[in-house]
Design an enzyme around this catalytic site. Structure first.
Site, mmCIF file in Angstrom:
data_model
loop_
_atom_site.group_PDB
_atom_site.id
_atom_site.type_symbol
_atom_site.label_atom_id
_atom_site.label_comp_id
_atom_site.label_asym_id
_atom_site.label_seq_id
_atom_site.Cartn_x
_atom_site.Cartn_y
_atom_site.Cartn_z
ATOM 1 N NE ARG A 185 81.930 14.236 35.552
ATOM 2 C CZ ARG A 185 80.910 13.409 35.393
ATOM 3 N NH1 ARG A 185 80.774 12.760 34.238
ATOM 4 N NH2 ARG A 185 80.030 13.216 36.346
ATOM 5 C CG HIS A 216 77.367 15.552 29.839
ATOM 6 N ND1 HIS A 216 78.140 16.332 30.692
ATOM 7 C CD2 HIS A 216 77.228 14.363 30.467
ATOM 8 C CE1 HIS A 216 78.441 15.635 31.777
ATOM 9 N NE2 HIS A 216 77.892 14.437 31.661
#
Length: 309
Positions: A224, A272
């Site tokens: 993350r 991502h």
């Protein structure tokens, strides 16, 4: 009773069609149009607006669209006692393993240098690296971290892993707890972050911990974004202590066009897309959890709110 579909990035028609193949009579309300909050008994959500989930008095379960749940847990007004579940998808894990292998091998086999030589029309022999003497450190030995570690070990890398609590995985030397983090970092020529985002992991890849890596280490973050202190990583790259970084996740997404990561010569930015859950693959477990919630049975893949995963 009805499902709440709440996401700004997932196409409702596609996801609801996939779930209805397993629950043909499913009623659904698509946020923000929710005519009767009392009819909602299950929520499928990504980054819900603060306080949104507290509006539903009959909520029996909350599901993320993926493996991460921090986007749900950051709401301080979450209804107490409602179970929260994550998606567990073997193909999502396989995609993450592919991503890690790609970027470890790309750096390990000096692909950037070879491509630069090609552009210059320069023939220069580079000695093949010694894989057995190269240590890859995996931050996080959950399902994804363990699978990535096993794949790297199968290629001959020395693989070490660090986790909050003790884990045992064949082919991976396990370290755990705050007391063994320094020893883990000091050996990690590649540092691969696959941790969930929790208060304890936020900012973990910071100036102090980067300085503990061997000089010339390479950083890969597919966990993350907030686990990296951007300014500290940039400083480590500019000083030469860290040789390079591949980053798939960021504090804000999409990544700001003005962010220095975009143009830094030692940084690879990916949008991502290391891996993702698709509606067809995960609709069966979402449908099963809706059934279980309505029947009062335990849900699959429930997370521990205290731990954050």
């Amino acid at each position: 009773m009805a499902l709440l579909f709440s996401s700004r990035i997932h196409p409702a028609d596609e996801w609801l069609a996939a779930i209805r193949r397993h629950l043909p009579d499913l009623e659904a309300a698509i946020w923000p149009e929710v005519p009767d909050p009392a009819a909602i008994d299950f929520a499928l959500t990504w980054a819900p607006k603060r306080g949104e989930l507290s509006r539903y008095p009959n909520l029996k379960g909350i599901s993320s669209f993926g493996a991460g749940v921090e986007h749900i847990l950051r709401d301080p007004d979450l209804p107490a006692g409602v179970p929260i579940v994550k998606i567990v998808d073997p193909k999502l894990t396989a995609g993450m393993v592919e991503y890690v292998l790609l970027h470890v091998l790309r750096q390990h086999r000096q692909l950037d240098r070879l491509q630069a030589q090609q552009r210059e029309g320069r023939w220069q022999w580079l000695p093949p690296p010694d894989t057995g003497r190269t240590t890859v450190g995996i931050l996080g030995l959950g399902q994804i971290g363990a699978a990535a570690g096993a794949a790297l070990a199968a290629l001959g890398f020395r693989v070490i892993g660090w986790s909050r609590s003790e884990k045992g995985h064949p082919g991976i030397e396990g370290l755990h707890g705050p007391g063994e983090l320094e020893r883990f970092l000091a050996q990690s020529q590649f540092l691969v972050c696959l941790l969930p985002l929790t208060p304890a992991t936020t900012g973990l890849i910071n100036r102090r911990n980067l300085a503990l890596l061997p000089r010339g280490a390479y950083v890969i973050n597919a966990g993350r974004g907030p686990q990296v202190v951007d300014e500290d990583l940039l400083q480590a790259l500019d000083s030469g202590h860290v040789a390079g970084a591949t980053l798939d996740v960021f504090h804000r997404e999409p990544l700001d066009p003005a962010h220095p990561f975009w143009r830094h010569p030692k940084v690879t930015v990916t949008p991502h897309n290391a891996s993702d859950a698709t509606p067809e693959r995960v609709a069966p477990q979402i449908a099963e959890n809706i059934r279980r919630a309505r029947e009062g049975r335990p849900l699959l893949n429930t997370i521990d709110r205290r731990l954050g995963y």
